[in-house]
Design a protein around this motif. Structure first.
Motif, PDB file in Angstrom:
ATOM      1  N   ILE A   1      -3.217   0.690  -3.584  1.00 54.14           N
ATOM      2  CA  ILE A   1      -2.145  -0.270  -3.833  1.00 54.14           C
ATOM      3  C   ILE A   1      -1.053   0.355  -4.694  1.00 54.14           C
ATOM      4  CG2 ILE A   1      -1.585  -2.540  -4.792  1.00 54.14           C
ATOM      5  CD1 ILE A   1      -3.429  -2.517  -2.251  1.00 54.14           C
ATOM      6  N   MET A   2       0.168   0.341  -4.163  1.00 55.28           N
ATOM      7  CA  MET A   2       1.336   0.833  -4.893  1.00 55.28           C
ATOM      8  C   MET A   2       1.869  -0.246  -5.828  1.00 55.28           C
ATOM      9  SD  MET A   2       5.020   2.032  -3.381  1.00 55.28           S
ATOM     10  CE  MET A   2       4.429   3.567  -2.702  1.00 55.28           C
TER      11      MET A   2
ATOM     12  N   PRO B   1       5.823  10.501  -0.136  1.00 53.14           N
ATOM     13  CA  PRO B   1       4.495  10.737   0.464  1.00 53.14           C
ATOM     14  C   PRO B   1       3.375  10.604  -0.568  1.00 53.14           C
ATOM     15  CG  PRO B   1       5.597  12.819   0.101  1.00 53.14           C
ATOM     16  CD  PRO B   1       6.582  11.737  -0.274  1.00 53.14           C
ATOM     17  N   SER B   2       2.214  10.225  -0.076  1.00 55.22           N
ATOM     18  CA  SER B   2       1.024  10.189  -0.925  1.00 55.22           C
ATOM     19  C   SER B   2      -0.089  10.940  -0.202  1.00 55.22           C
ATOM     20  CB  SER B   2       0.611   8.755  -1.226  1.00 55.22           C
ATOM     21  OG  SER B   2       0.259   8.069  -0.052  1.00 55.22           O
ATOM     22  N   PRO B   3      -1.044  11.456  -0.954  1.00 56.01           N
ATOM     23  CA  PRO B   3      -2.154  12.176  -0.316  1.00 56.01           C
ATOM     24  C   PRO B   3      -2.907  11.261   0.654  1.00 56.01           C
ATOM     25  CG  PRO B   3      -2.234  12.413  -2.720  1.00 56.01           C
ATOM     26  CD  PRO B   3      -1.173  11.406  -2.404  1.00 56.01           C
TER      27      PRO B   3
ATOM     28  N   ARG C   1       0.833  -1.209   0.000  1.00 60.98           N
ATOM     29  CA  ARG C   1       0.000   0.000   0.000  1.00 60.98           C
ATOM     30  C   ARG C   1       0.869   1.261   0.000  1.00 60.98           C
ATOM     31  NH1 ARG C   1      -4.984  -1.693   0.913  1.00 60.98           N
ATOM     32  NH2 ARG C   1      -5.221  -3.708   1.930  1.00 60.98           N
ATOM     33  N   ASN C   2       0.294   2.339  -0.478  1.00 62.35           N
ATOM     34  CA  ASN C   2       1.010   3.612  -0.496  1.00 62.35           C
ATOM     35  C   ASN C   2       1.503   4.008   0.902  1.00 62.35           C
ATOM     36  OD1 ASN C   2       0.689   4.002  -3.249  1.00 62.35           O
ATOM     37  ND2 ASN C   2      -1.194   5.163  -3.013  1.00 62.35           N
ATOM     38  N   GLU C   3       0.720   3.695   1.930  1.00 68.79           N
ATOM     39  CA  GLU C   3       1.101   4.071   3.300  1.00 68.79           C
ATOM     40  C   GLU C   3       2.350   3.329   3.784  1.00 68.79           C
ATOM     41  OE1 GLU C   3      -2.288   3.199   5.726  1.00 68.79           O
ATOM     42  OE2 GLU C   3      -2.082   1.030   5.488  1.00 68.79           O
ATOM     43  N   GLU C   4       2.755   2.278   3.077  1.00 69.92           N
ATOM     44  CA  GLU C   4       3.942   1.514   3.459  1.00 69.92           C
ATOM     45  C   GLU C   4       5.218   2.055   2.816  1.00 69.92           C
ATOM     46  OE1 GLU C   4       3.070  -2.917   3.648  1.00 69.92           O
ATOM     47  OE2 GLU C   4       1.293  -2.167   2.578  1.00 69.92           O
ATOM     48  N   ALA C   5       5.077   3.052   1.968  1.00 71.13           N
ATOM     49  CA  ALA C   5       6.241   3.632   1.293  1.00 71.13           C
ATOM     50  C   ALA C   5       7.061   4.472   2.279  1.00 71.13           C
ATOM     51  CB  ALA C   5       5.774   4.508   0.131  1.00 71.13           C
TER      52      ALA C   5
END
Length: 137
Positions: free
Chosen positions: A51-52, A42-44, A33-37
Motif C-alpha cells: 500500500i502506497m 517504479p517499485s520493486p 497500491r504501489n503498482e498503481e503509481a
C-alpha cells in the motif's frame, strides 16, 4: 486546519485497515497500491501489491497509512493513537477488539480520570489508548 495520524506499517497496512474497518466501524475510502503509481515511480516487484497510501474514516475522523519500504520501517514508538468513546461498554468492546493478537500495556478499567481507560499495542504493532472520559469532561 486538521491533524490526522499517518501510520507506517511493515507490509501489513491492508490487513490492519481491514481489521480496523471491522472492529472500529471504519470505512476504507482509499487504498492505493504501489503498482498503481505512474511508471516514473517504479517499485520493486515484491512491493507492487504493498500500500502506497490508505485513508479510512472512523466516526468522521481520518486515519491514513502506508506500507513503509523495509529500509525505512521503524517499530512504532513514542506515540499512541487515542480513541475517545462516550459509552463505557462500547469503549471496552473496542479495546478488547484491538487486543486481539496484540499485547495489553494497561488493562481497560475505571480510573480517577475516566469511566474506562486502557492501553494496548495491536497485532500490527500500533500503540492505542482507549478512553471513556468522565461525564462532563
Amino acid at each position: 486546519m486538521q491533524i490526522n495520524p499517518y501510520l507506517f506499517y511493515d507490509s501489513n497496512c491492508e490487513a490492519a485497515f481491514k481489521f480496523y474497518e471491522r472492529v472500529l466501524g471504519g470505512k476504507i475510502e482509499m487504498m492505493l497500491r504501489n503498482e498503481e503509481a505512474p511508471e516514473s515511480m517504479p517499485s520493486p516487484p515484491e512491493r507492487k501489491k504493498n500500500i502506497m497510501h490508505a485513508r479510512m474514516s472512523i466516526d468522521g475522523q481520518v486515519l491514513m497509512a502506508s506500507d513503509a519500504p523495509p529500509e525505512h520501517f521503524h517499530k512504532p514508538q513514542g506515540f499512541s493513537v487515542s480513541l475517545t468513546v462516550g459509552d463505557p461498554a462500547e469503549a471496552e468492546r473496542k479495546f478488547k477488539a484491538l487486543c486481539e493478537g496484540g499485547s495489553v500495556n494497561m488493562p481497560f478499567s475505571k480510573t480517577f480520570f475516566s469511566r474506562g481507560f486502557g492501553m494496548v499495542v495491536d497485532q500490527f504493532g500500533i500503540p492505542w489508548m482507549v478512553n471513556c472520559p468522565l461525564e462532563g469532561h
